[in-house]
Design an enzyme around this catalytic site. Structure first.
Site, PDB file in Angstrom:
ATOM      1  N   CYS A   1       0.792  -1.211  -0.031  1.00  0.00           N
ATOM      2  CA  CYS A   1       0.060   0.037   0.051  1.00  0.00           C
ATOM      3  C   CYS A   1       0.809   1.395   0.140  1.00  0.00           C
ATOM      4  O   CYS A   1       0.235   2.364   0.005  1.00  0.00           O
ATOM      5  CB  CYS A   1      -0.934   0.026   1.249  1.00  0.00           C
TER       6      CYS A   1
ATOM      7  N   HIS B   1      -3.131   8.099   5.218  1.00  0.00           N
ATOM      8  CA  HIS B   1      -3.252   6.657   4.867  1.00  0.00           C
ATOM      9  C   HIS B   1      -4.569   6.191   5.387  1.00  0.00           C
ATOM     10  O   HIS B   1      -5.365   5.861   4.673  1.00  0.00           O
ATOM     11  CB  HIS B   1      -2.143   6.073   5.575  1.00  0.00           C
TER      12      HIS B   1
ATOM     13  N   GLU C   1      -1.373   5.445  13.030  1.00  0.00           N
ATOM     14  CA  GLU C   1      -1.081   6.933  12.322  1.00  0.00           C
ATOM     15  C   GLU C   1      -1.182   8.147  13.000  1.00  0.00           C
ATOM     16  O   GLU C   1      -0.312   9.094  13.022  1.00  0.00           O
ATOM     17  CB  GLU C   1      -1.942   6.784  11.173  1.00  0.00           C
TER      18      GLU C   1
ATOM     19  N   LYS D   1      -9.757   7.533   1.692  1.00  0.00           N
ATOM     20  CA  LYS D   1     -10.093   6.147   1.468  1.00  0.00           C
ATOM     21  C   LYS D   1     -11.461   6.085   2.133  1.00  0.00           C
ATOM     22  O   LYS D   1     -12.438   5.182   1.825  1.00  0.00           O
ATOM     23  CB  LYS D   1      -9.411   5.154   2.259  1.00  0.00           C
TER      24      LYS D   1
ATOM     25  N   HIS E   1      -9.981   1.329  -0.191  1.00  0.00           N
ATOM     26  CA  HIS E   1      -8.300   1.037  -0.256  1.00  0.00           C
ATOM     27  C   HIS E   1      -8.060   0.642  -1.675  1.00  0.00           C
ATOM     28  O   HIS E   1      -8.442  -0.533  -1.875  1.00  0.00           O
ATOM     29  CB  HIS E   1      -8.181   0.231   0.875  1.00  0.00           C
TER      30      HIS E   1
ATOM     31  N   PHE F   1       1.774  -3.243   3.914  1.00  0.00           N
ATOM     32  CA  PHE F   1       2.089  -4.720   4.647  1.00  0.00           C
ATOM     33  C   PHE F   1       3.413  -4.954   4.678  1.00  0.00           C
ATOM     34  O   PHE F   1       3.965  -4.300   3.622  1.00  0.00           O
ATOM     35  CB  PHE F   1       1.257  -5.542   3.787  1.00  0.00           C
TER      36      PHE F   1
END
Length: 421
Positions: A171, A311, A322, A343, A348, A407
């Site tokens: 991502c 994010h 975050e 998002k 996503h 990830f």
């Protein structure tokens, strides 16, 4: 401090997007400001029996807008989406490569990243092999599955003979494209870079795996409310597909041809959590380091940042981590700077998430509007920053950052700024 040499400054001259809320950059931006959701029931396959039956799908998209029908049949969806977004970005930038000399096209690079590439070529090929035998596997399966093929197709479409780069970093991939583009221009290796990310991952196996991991929202009866970053009732992310591409040029090149300059990329950084295959490091140190290093590379103080494109995945762990990372990176300014998550509307988009976040940053700088975080109705007490809930906000934005955390603990941050000659 970033270079003031116009040959080394990376400016934005074109935008292109194919998203769940618009198949061009303008529609995407307008719907982002309006808080429009791209969520709905899955239509790309029969999701009966799946725990998760919702997604953020691209709607009404025809790949032949960007390539001929024969080529479209041979390529996978992330290639379709990436080439279409790149085509729009090139047109928006006013570039006519047909009129360029071979030497000029040697100075154009393509960087289109992805998280998974053409995964459907693998699953479709495996089905053909098992059901009908090896002779029925498409001879184009390998290029269709290759993660580098969106970038390669753009290079071939326009005859561009500079660098062709694809990085696969989950991502964080879309944000990394901006760093690579910036470095190519700063190093004097390219005058123009077509940079972004593309993802077309809406496959049964991916939904099953991520659902079993507990990563996806199961709000099947209310898909429009499923993605709710920083809300106390969030239960996972909304799986999406799409592409975003930005044309970056050296300021010298852009000004010489009279291009409209929309913003500038002035810094970026990468770090690693070195912690877990899917969970963020709980103190947020890796993400904080990425933000701090990106600002340092841009020569920007934390209190000069006017907007953070988060994010903001809508997962319980990511949003809290975050928040911690932003507090550590920005200190007291963390409580003053507006932050929002696209998002919440587009879901996503994995390898494309950072690319469409970059387009949101450019829009905010260009127009002075910050998109909202949709569905943020009951803020999580642990997410106590200004996440611009529900309604867009008018704010003068000179400097914005975009976050992308993937990830494997891959963290990427890029810094955008209003261009001043």
């Amino acid at each position: 401090m970033p270079s003031q040499d116009p040959a080394r400054r990376a400016v934005v001259t074109g935008l292109g997007a194919v998203t769940p809320i618009g198949n061009d950059a303008t529609t995407y931006w307008r719907n982002l400001l309006a808080g429009v959701s791209g969520a709905g029931p899955i239509t790309t396959f029969d999701a009966t029996g799946f725990d998760v039956r919702i997604a953020a799908e691209v709607k009404g998209f025809d790949p032949t807008v960007a390539m001929d029908r024969k080529m479209a049949r041979r390529m996978s969806r992330f290639i379709h989406l990436g080439v279409a977004a790149a085509t729009e970005a090139v047109e928006d930038a006013g570039l006519n490569f047909d009129a360029w000399t071979p030497e000029q096209r040697d100075r154009v690079a393509v960087v289109i990243n992805t998280g998974g590439g053409g995964m459907e070529a693998v699953t479709d090929g495996d089905s053909a092999l098992r059901e009908r035998g090896p002779g029925q596997v498409s001879p184009f399966a390998v290029p269709a599955m290759s993660g580098s093929m969106a970038a390669a197709q753009v290079s071939m479409k326009y005859g561009l003979t500079g660098s062709v780069i694809t990085q696969i970093a989950a991502c964080a991939s879309g944000v990394i494209a901006f760093q690579d583009a910036l470095r190519l221009i700063q190093a004097g290796e390219a005058d123009v870079v077509i940079a972004g990310g593309s993802e077309g991952p809406l496959l049964p196996i991916a939904f099953a795996a991520l659902s079993n991991m507990g990563a996806l929202s199961k709000r099947n009866d209310e898909p429009e409310r499923a993605s709710r970053p920083f809300d106390r009732d969030r239960d996972g992310f909304l799986f999406g597909e799409g592409a975003g591409v930005v044309v970056l040029e050296s300021a010298e090149h852009a000004m010489a041809r009279g291009a409209t300059i929309q913003a500038e990329v002035i810094g970026a950084a990468l770090t690693a959590d070195a912690f877990h295959i899917s969970a963020p490091e709980p103190t947020g140190r890796g993400a904080m380091m990425a933000m701090t290093k990106a600002l340092r590379s841009a020569g920007v103080a934390p209190d000069e940042v006017d907007y953070i494109v988060a994010h903001g995945t809508s997962t319980p762990l990511n949003d809290v981590t975050e928040t911690k990372a932003i507090k550590r990176a920005f200190g007291d300014h963390a409580y003053r700077v507006p932050i929002s998550s696209p998002k919440s509307m587009v879901g996503h988009l994995l390898g494309a998430a950072g690319a469409v976040a970059g387009i949101a940053a450019v829009g905010a700088i260009r127009e002075g509007w910050i998109p909202p975080t949709a569905n943020l109705e009951n803020p999580d007490p642990e997410c106590d920053l200004d996440y611009v809930p529900l309604v867009k906000r008018q704010v003068k934005v000179d400097t914005a950052i975009i976050n992308g955390f993937g990830f494997g603990g891959q963290n990427a941050v890029a810094v955008f700024r209003r261009f001043e000659a």
